[in-house]
Design a protein around this motif. Structure first.
Motif, PDB file in Angstrom:
ATOM      1  N   ALA A 184       0.841  -1.154   0.019  1.00 36.78           N
ATOM      2  CA  ALA A 184       0.157   0.085  -0.084  1.00 36.78           C
ATOM      3  C   ALA A 184       0.835   1.272   0.096  1.00 36.78           C
ATOM      4  O   ALA A 184       1.909   1.471   0.505  1.00 36.78           O
ATOM      5  N   PRO A 185       0.353   2.318  -0.585  1.00 34.48           N
ATOM      6  CA  PRO A 185       1.147   3.580  -0.596  1.00 34.48           C
ATOM      7  C   PRO A 185       1.675   3.975   0.507  1.00 34.48           C
ATOM      8  O   PRO A 185       2.785   4.631   0.766  1.00 34.48           O
ATOM      9  N   SER A 186       0.861   3.785   1.690  1.00 35.44           N
ATOM     10  CA  SER A 186       1.170   4.312   3.045  1.00 35.44           C
ATOM     11  C   SER A 186       1.918   3.575   3.989  1.00 35.44           C
ATOM     12  O   SER A 186       2.401   3.545   5.226  1.00 35.44           O
ATOM     13  N   THR A 188       4.927   0.642   5.103  1.00 34.32           N
ATOM     14  CA  THR A 188       6.422   0.119   4.983  1.00 34.32           C
ATOM     15  C   THR A 188       6.567  -1.258   4.334  1.00 34.32           C
ATOM     16  O   THR A 188       5.527  -2.182   4.686  1.00 34.32           O
ATOM     17  N   VAL A 189       7.765  -1.622   3.936  1.00 36.40           N
ATOM     18  CA  VAL A 189       7.867  -2.775   3.455  1.00 36.40           C
ATOM     19  C   VAL A 189       8.032  -3.813   4.765  1.00 36.40           C
ATOM     20  O   VAL A 189       7.034  -5.039   4.626  1.00 36.40           O
ATOM     21  N   LEU A 190       8.695  -3.514   5.745  1.00 40.65           N
ATOM     22  CA  LEU A 190       9.068  -4.388   6.803  1.00 40.65           C
ATOM     23  C   LEU A 190       7.658  -4.580   7.737  1.00 40.65           C
ATOM     24  O   LEU A 190       7.100  -5.430   8.090  1.00 40.65           O
ATOM     25  N   GLY A 191       6.900  -3.197   7.772  1.00 40.00           N
ATOM     26  CA  GLY A 191       5.407  -3.215   8.289  1.00 40.00           C
ATOM     27  C   GLY A 191       4.504  -4.286   7.579  1.00 40.00           C
ATOM     28  O   GLY A 191       3.490  -4.923   8.293  1.00 40.00           O
ATOM     29  N   HIS A 192       4.614  -4.105   6.201  1.00 44.36           N
ATOM     30  CA  HIS A 192       3.734  -4.779   5.198  1.00 44.36           C
ATOM     31  C   HIS A 192       3.909  -6.735   5.692  1.00 44.36           C
ATOM     32  O   HIS A 192       2.905  -7.222   5.927  1.00 44.36           O
ATOM     33  N   PHE A 193       5.266  -6.817   5.750  1.00 45.31           N
ATOM     34  CA  PHE A 193       5.393  -8.056   6.090  1.00 45.31           C
ATOM     35  C   PHE A 193       5.063  -8.806   7.523  1.00 45.31           C
ATOM     36  O   PHE A 193       4.970  -9.819   7.644  1.00 45.31           O
ATOM     37  N   ASP A 194       5.313  -7.615   8.426  1.00 41.36           N
ATOM     38  CA  ASP A 194       4.815  -8.119   9.761  1.00 41.36           C
ATOM     39  C   ASP A 194       3.240  -8.130   9.840  1.00 41.36           C
ATOM     40  O   ASP A 194       2.859  -8.643  10.946  1.00 41.36           O
ATOM     41  N   SER A 195       2.685  -7.559   8.913  1.00 38.66           N
ATOM     42  CA  SER A 195       1.094  -7.319   9.311  1.00 38.66           C
ATOM     43  C   SER A 195       0.566  -9.035   9.036  1.00 38.66           C
ATOM     44  O   SER A 195       1.068  -9.868   7.949  1.00 38.66           O
ATOM     45  N   LYS A 196      -0.734  -9.254   9.804  1.00 41.65           N
ATOM     46  CA  LYS A 196      -1.298 -10.605   9.138  1.00 41.65           C
ATOM     47  C   LYS A 196      -1.935 -10.390   7.921  1.00 41.65           C
ATOM     48  O   LYS A 196      -2.058 -11.388   7.513  1.00 41.65           O
ATOM     49  N   GLU A 197      -2.518  -9.311   7.545  1.00 39.60           N
ATOM     50  CA  GLU A 197      -2.958  -9.206   6.100  1.00 39.60           C
ATOM     51  C   GLU A 197      -2.228  -9.393   5.102  1.00 39.60           C
ATOM     52  O   GLU A 197      -2.433  -9.815   3.718  1.00 39.60           O
ATOM     53  N   SER A 198      -0.805  -9.622   5.011  1.00 37.06           N
ATOM     54  CA  SER A 198       0.278  -9.813   4.098  1.00 37.06           C
ATOM     55  C   SER A 198       0.386 -11.263   4.137  1.00 37.06           C
ATOM     56  O   SER A 198       1.360 -11.736   3.023  1.00 37.06           O
ATOM     57  N   ARG A 306      12.043  -0.207  -8.052  1.00 38.94           N
ATOM     58  CA  ARG A 306      12.782   0.496  -7.636  1.00 38.94           C
ATOM     59  C   ARG A 306      12.374   1.316  -6.138  1.00 38.94           C
ATOM     60  O   ARG A 306      13.044   1.390  -5.394  1.00 38.94           O
ATOM     61  N   ARG A 307      11.201   1.651  -6.306  1.00 40.44           N
ATOM     62  CA  ARG A 307      10.636   2.165  -5.082  1.00 40.44           C
ATOM     63  C   ARG A 307      10.638   1.464  -4.087  1.00 40.44           C
ATOM     64  O   ARG A 307      11.445   1.695  -2.752  1.00 40.44           O
ATOM     65  N   VAL A 308      10.233   0.151  -3.911  1.00 35.78           N
ATOM     66  CA  VAL A 308      10.500  -1.045  -2.993  1.00 35.78           C
ATOM     67  C   VAL A 308      11.736  -1.240  -2.433  1.00 35.78           C
ATOM     68  O   VAL A 308      12.124  -1.233  -1.091  1.00 35.78           O
ATOM     69  N   GLN A 309      12.748  -1.356  -3.371  1.00 31.04           N
ATOM     70  CA  GLN A 309      13.950  -1.466  -3.064  1.00 31.04           C
ATOM     71  C   GLN A 309      14.638  -0.145  -2.230  1.00 31.04           C
ATOM     72  O   GLN A 309      15.377  -0.687  -1.355  1.00 31.04           O
ATOM     73  N   LYS A 310      14.562   0.853  -2.790  1.00 31.08           N
ATOM     74  CA  LYS A 310      15.076   2.043  -1.695  1.00 31.08           C
ATOM     75  C   LYS A 310      14.257   2.010  -0.581  1.00 31.08           C
ATOM     76  O   LYS A 310      14.821   2.367   0.380  1.00 31.08           O
ATOM     77  N   MET A 311      12.787   1.844  -0.382  1.00 33.69           N
ATOM     78  CA  MET A 311      12.165   1.851   0.904  1.00 33.69           C
ATOM     79  C   MET A 311      12.836   0.902   1.874  1.00 33.69           C
ATOM     80  O   MET A 311      12.982   0.935   3.022  1.00 33.69           O
ATOM     81  N   LEU A 312      13.080  -0.476   1.558  1.00 34.97           N
ATOM     82  CA  LEU A 312      13.433  -1.477   2.191  1.00 34.97           C
ATOM     83  C   LEU A 312      14.902  -1.119   2.688  1.00 34.97           C
ATOM     84  O   LEU A 312      15.438  -1.373   3.875  1.00 34.97           O
ATOM     85  N   TRP A 313      15.644  -0.446   1.767  1.00 38.63           N
ATOM     86  CA  TRP A 313      17.162  -0.244   2.287  1.00 38.63           C
ATOM     87  C   TRP A 313      17.265   0.799   3.319  1.00 38.63           C
ATOM     88  O   TRP A 313      17.739   0.592   4.408  1.00 38.63           O
ATOM     89  N   ASN A 314      16.236   1.879   3.157  1.00 33.52           N
ATOM     90  CA  ASN A 314      16.209   3.034   4.282  1.00 33.52           C
ATOM     91  C   ASN A 314      15.591   2.274   5.665  1.00 33.52           C
ATOM     92  O   ASN A 314      16.208   2.685   6.457  1.00 33.52           O
TER      93      ASN A 314
END
Length: 333
Positions: A184-186, A188-198, A306-314
């Motif tokens: 989702a646009p709002s 985070t990558v790690l938050g996404h994978f920690d969520s039950k929905e993912s 590319r967006r996800v890669q940079k988000m994950l890095w940060n």
């Protein structure tokens, strides 16, 4: 992908690793144990089996040292040591890195092989989902903690040291790459994978391997590989006990497919060591399937990739900063 896997040629016979030191994580069984054995067959001087269960690691060590091929090829003065590394726990990762660095003055090869594939969602005390923690986050922390030793060894020897990840073609089945569970646009990558929905049980292993690749690809933008060459490989389907976690109604058909298609662990070891010690600096930042470089899927080059890669890095920079001093080259993008 064809049902029957292509043949893989053995390693060159003239490989000598005498004088070198290696760490193999997840070394108490399967591909990890085979990697240790094949390193010893090529006369490596020191190899550490990094394992979560020390007793099981000692059993693996004894079995490895009892192999006739290992007895024939190993350095008679080789150090083969078992050390505890619990990848569910950042504290254990830090303790392992501290203990290793104090005891051993050099590190030539870091094999990030430990990994799990489970079907039940579990959030660890680190606040992260278990598969993501074990397969991705703890590997990154270990890499960063040992990176100074790897670079110092490269400087001393005048030869680049190596980091090799055990990857998987299954990264292409990730819910992010396929769009089945988009970010989702709002979010985070790690938050996404920690969520039950993912949570999608049969793609979570692929999710974790995708994160490892994204990190490696981004890291090559910050480190040119002059001191430390970093790459990844997929050994294909291998006849290991990884399918033992499956319920019986799935384990039986999977084991039937493995009986027809899977490679033996010694062939998987050839693939691993080809990437770790045979290919040269040109392998920096590359993903190998069997012994061939695989170009990244189109998603990696897309705007979303590319967006996800940079988000994950940060996000990974922020996560690692909680547990260690992040090196200067690991800047946010």
């Amino acid at each position: 992908m064809p049902f029957f896997q292509p043949s893989v040629s053995p390693l060159p016979e003239n490989i000598s690793l005498r004088g070198q030191t290696a760490i193999v994580t997840g070394a108490s069984q399967g591909i990890g144990t085979e990697i240790v054995a094949q390193l010893l067959e090529r006369s490596i001087s020191t190899v550490v089996l990094a394992v979560r269960n020390v007793a099981k690691g000692e059993e693996a060590r004894k079995a490895i040292l009892g192999r006739p091929s290992v007895k024939k090829g190993m350095d008679t003065k080789a150090v083969v040591k078992v050390m505890k590394l619990e990848a569910e726990d950042y504290g254990s990762v830090k303790s392992f890195a501290d203990d290793f660095s104090k005891e051993f003055g050099e590190l030539h090869l870091l094999m990030l092989n430990a990994g799990i594939g489970i079907l039940e969602r579990d959030i660890l005390p680190t606040t992260h989902e278990k598969t993501i923690q074990v397969n991705y986050l703890s590997n990154v922390l270990l890499l960063l903690l040992l990176y100074p030793l790897l670079t110092n060894t490269a400087t001393t020897t005048g030869t680049p040291t190596r980091i090799t990840w055990t990857g998987s073609r299954m990264h292409t089945s990730s819910s992010l790459l396929t769009g089945k569970k988009p970010l989702a646009p709002s979010s985070t990558v790690l938050g996404h994978f920690d969520s039950k929905e993912s949570w999608v049980p049969f793609t979570r292993y692929g999710d974790s391997k995708l994160l490892c690749l994204l990190f490696m690809y981004e890291m090559t933008n910050h480190d040119d590989g002059g001191k430390v060459v970093q790459n990844s490989f997929c050994p294909g389907m291998v006849n290991t006990g990884m399918s033992d976690v499956l319920p019986i109604y799935l384990r039986v058909p999977v084991n039937m497919v493995k009986a027809l298609r899977a490679r033996s662990v010694d062939v998987a070891g050839w693939v691993a060591l080809n990437t770790a010690v045979v290919v040269g600096g040109e392998s920096h930042g590359q993903f190998y399937a069997d012994k061939e470089v695989v170009e990244p899927a189109p998603w990696f080059r897309s705007a979303e990739g590319r967006r996800v890669q940079k988000m994950l890095w940060n996000e990974t920079v922020d996560e690692m900063a909680k547990y260690t001093k992040v090196p200067a080259w690991m800047k946010k993008v």
